[in-house]
Design an enzyme around this catalytic site. Structure first.
Site, PDB file in Angstrom:
ATOM      1  N   CYS A 112       0.896  -1.159   0.000  1.00  0.00           N
ATOM      2  CA  CYS A 112       0.000   0.000   0.000  1.00  0.00           C
ATOM      3  C   CYS A 112       0.927   1.199   0.000  1.00  0.00           C
ATOM      4  CB  CYS A 112      -0.912   0.033   1.225  1.00  0.00           C
ATOM      5  SG  CYS A 112      -1.885   1.557   1.298  1.00  0.00           S
ATOM      6  N   CYS A 115      -0.593   4.322   2.457  1.00  0.00           N
ATOM      7  CA  CYS A 115      -0.481   4.207   3.914  1.00  0.00           C
ATOM      8  C   CYS A 115      -0.183   2.773   4.273  1.00  0.00           C
ATOM      9  CB  CYS A 115      -1.716   4.740   4.618  1.00  0.00           C
ATOM     10  SG  CYS A 115      -3.272   4.079   4.006  1.00  0.00           S
ATOM     11  N   SER A 116      -1.197   1.971   4.522  1.00  0.00           N
ATOM     12  CA  SER A 116      -0.936   0.597   4.959  1.00  0.00           C
ATOM     13  C   SER A 116      -2.191  -0.236   4.844  1.00  0.00           C
ATOM     14  CB  SER A 116      -0.470   0.608   6.398  1.00  0.00           C
ATOM     15  OG  SER A 116      -1.443   1.290   7.157  1.00  0.00           O
ATOM     16  N   CYS A 117      -3.010  -0.004   3.823  1.00  0.00           N
ATOM     17  CA  CYS A 117      -4.198  -0.820   3.623  1.00  0.00           C
ATOM     18  C   CYS A 117      -3.741  -2.277   3.527  1.00  0.00           C
ATOM     19  CB  CYS A 117      -4.923  -0.411   2.346  1.00  0.00           C
ATOM     20  SG  CYS A 117      -5.500   1.287   2.403  1.00  0.00           S
TER      21      CYS A 117
END
Lengths: 215, 127
Positions: A112, A115-117
């Site tokens: 991702c 961000c950090s999906c």
């Protein structure tokens, strides 16, 4: 932690001290509770769920089932959200799941960049490296170099595709089934499926590697 | 492959061996859970959350955070404060006043006892 300055303002016993960050979190939570947006007990329950019940074992179950049940695999590649939900794992944010099949010709890797999906329902919360800027930038530019960092070597002919997760779409990599596992049960197969193999920064364990890991 | 535009060797290493627990401190878990619950309550769409979090990550990087994953929940918390004020659930002044109230309460609480708002005896304003 030092409490010495508390003594200077006239206390005879040690008092408590919260860090600036802890104060911000408590401020937010107490306001949200007062206004009825969150319930502290529900927060506790959610945290407990993520600390103990949701993790890569869920994803390993999905992968092992796909390896051993052709009908399920076909469903998974056609409609991963529904197939995964049929095993009792459903998303909190209503995200759409996509299963990516690794083959000898094609290797999939997930990142991702924003961000950090991450597919929480099948993998739990992401590891530190997944959230780090070096992974987020290097995965798209040099996936083969990333695999090298993780100690994974693929043949030059294998094409690597990198998938960028979003708020709406989360990916689950279905690693290749290791050789020498004919006749293994789903439960046995699931033990070969590592977290990293479902992100695409690793491969499923071979029966030998599993034996070594157990020793 | 053409990497002429980026010097990959200048990137810090990927922390592949960092096996920190998913929450390293209790506040990280509280911040995580609050965002999930606010989304479930319909306060914001997950897409809005991702935008807010992405913006805070870029802010932190611009201020020099190497962003190696360990500061992730600090970005998460900043995004949470940003979105609750944007959604007018509370204002920045309300958050700051409440933070001071917790600080006073902590400092009035003997070490080891649970910290409760108002412990210091001064009134706590609604936010």
């Amino acid at each position: 932690m030092s409490h010495s300055h508390d003594h200077a303002i006239g206390h005879n016993h040690e008092t408590s001290e919260l860090t600036d960050t802890e104060l911000r979190v408590r401020a937010l939570e107490s306001i949200l509770v007062e206004k009825g947006y969150v319930d502290p007990a529900a927060l506790d329950e959610l945290i407990e769920t993520y600390e103990t019940r949701v993790g890569p074992r869920n994803g390993a179950h999905v992968v092992a089932k796909a390896w051993s049940d052709e009908d399920f695999a076909e469903w998974l590649y056609r409609d991963a959200t529904a197939a995964i939900q049929s095993l009792g794992y459903s998303g909190r944010q209503g995200e759409h799941m996509v299963a990516l099949k690794n083959t000898a010709e094609k290797h999939n890797m997930v990142v991702c960049t924003l961000c950090s999906c991450y597919p929480w329902t099948v993998l739990g919360l992401p590891p530190v490296w997944y959230k780090s800027a070096p992974y987020r930038s290097k995965a798209v530019r040099d996936p083969r170099g990333v695999l090298d960092d993780f100690g994974v070597k693929l043949p030059d002919e294998t094409e690597i595709t990198v998938w960028d997760s979003t708020a709406e779409v989360r990916y689950l990599v279905i690693p290749r089934r290791p050789e020498g596992t004919d006749g293994w049960s789903e439960v046995e197969l699931a033990r070969l499926v590592t977290r990293d193999s479902m992100i695409g920064t690793g491969l499923a364990l071979s029966p030998d590697e599993l034996r070594e890991a157990a020793e | 492959m053409n990497h002429a535009d980026v010097d990959l060797s200048a990137l810090p290493e990927i922390p592949v061996r960092d096996n920190s627990p998913i929450f390293r401190e209790p506040w990280e878990a509280r911040a995580f859970a609050m965002a999930v619950k606010l989304n479930e309550a319909g306060v914001f769409e997950w897409r809005e959350w991702v935008e807010s979090l992405g913006a805070e990550i870029r802010n932190a990087q611009a201020k020099g955070d190497p962003d190696l994953g360990q500061t992730y929940y600090l970005h998460w918390l900043a995004a949470l404060e940003r979105i609750v004020t944007e959604k007018r659930i509370t204002a920045t002044e309300g958050l700051l006043a409440r933070k001071d109230a917790w600080d006073r309460a902590a400092k009035a609480t003997p070490h080891g006892e649970p910290i409760e708002l108002g412990r210091d005896g001064s009134p706590v304003a609604p936010a």
